[in-house]
Design an enzyme around this catalytic site. Structure first.
Site: not given
Length: 203
Positions: A70, A87, A91
């Site tokens: 990020g 992303d 996760d």
């Protein structure tokens, strides 16, 4: 919940590191994939073998890549839509691997079927919590917040596993049951938030 209070403080530390990584040619997406691969490997290799402390350190270390990607995206002027999907997907993969590894350990090494149930509840509810938010946003609704988000899941699970690896009794068991209850509560919170958001739109 921690995301709300910790984001600004964490960014002050990670943003300079992210900018430096971008300058040497690394990309946010590559960082995301490497962090996920390392976390998955650590969770599925070390936890089932009973190496709780080593597994905790490896998974925690690679999970920190999620902060850096990020920061790297911000250093490039903002992330891409593909990067956001990558992303979020990574996760979910890392979360699933973590709870699979812990569940495997509980079944095969600790022979603790009762706590394994808590780990399975955490596994399923972690995916549902994230899905509710994604599906709500796709429908133009809001489902933010909740008692237990990803940061809390990682901290509670890894602290419990690490303390158990150091010989602290019932650390993992307590952590998983607390997390299971909190995760189910968060599912309910998010569903209520979606309903409230939908009612506000129609009001």
């Amino acid at each position: 919940m921690l995301n709300i209070f910790a984001r600004a403080s964490v960014s002050r530390v990670t943003d300079p590191v992210g900018a430096r990584l971008v300058r040497i040619g690394l990309t946010p997406n590559a960082t995301t994939v490497v962090g996920t691969a390392g976390a998955v490997a650590g969770a599925l290799w070390l936890f089932p073998a009973g190496h709780l402390l080593a597994g905790t350190l490896v998974v925690w270390g690679f999970a920190m890549f999620d902060l850096l990607d990020g920061a790297m995206a911000r250093a490039q002027g903002g992330g891409t839509r593909y990067g956001a999907v990558l992303d979020a997907s990574c996760d979910r993969i890392a979360d699933g691997a973590l709870f699979c590894g812990v569940t495997w350990y509980l079944f095969e090494v600790a022979h603790d079927r009762v706590t394994a149930v808590a780990a399975l509840v955490c596994l399923v509810s972690a995916q549902v919590i994230s899905y509710i938010k994604a599906r709500a946003e796709a429908s133009g609704l809001s489902a933010n917040g909740g008692l237990v988000e990803r940061a809390e899941r990682l901290i509670i699970t890894l602290v419990g596993a690490g303390l158990s690896g150091l010989g602290v009794p019932y650390a993992l068991e307590t952590g998983l049951w607390v997390l299971a209850v909190g995760s189910v509560a968060t599912v309910a919170q998010r569903l209520v938030a979606v309903r409230r958001s939908a009612m506000e739109e129609t009001a």
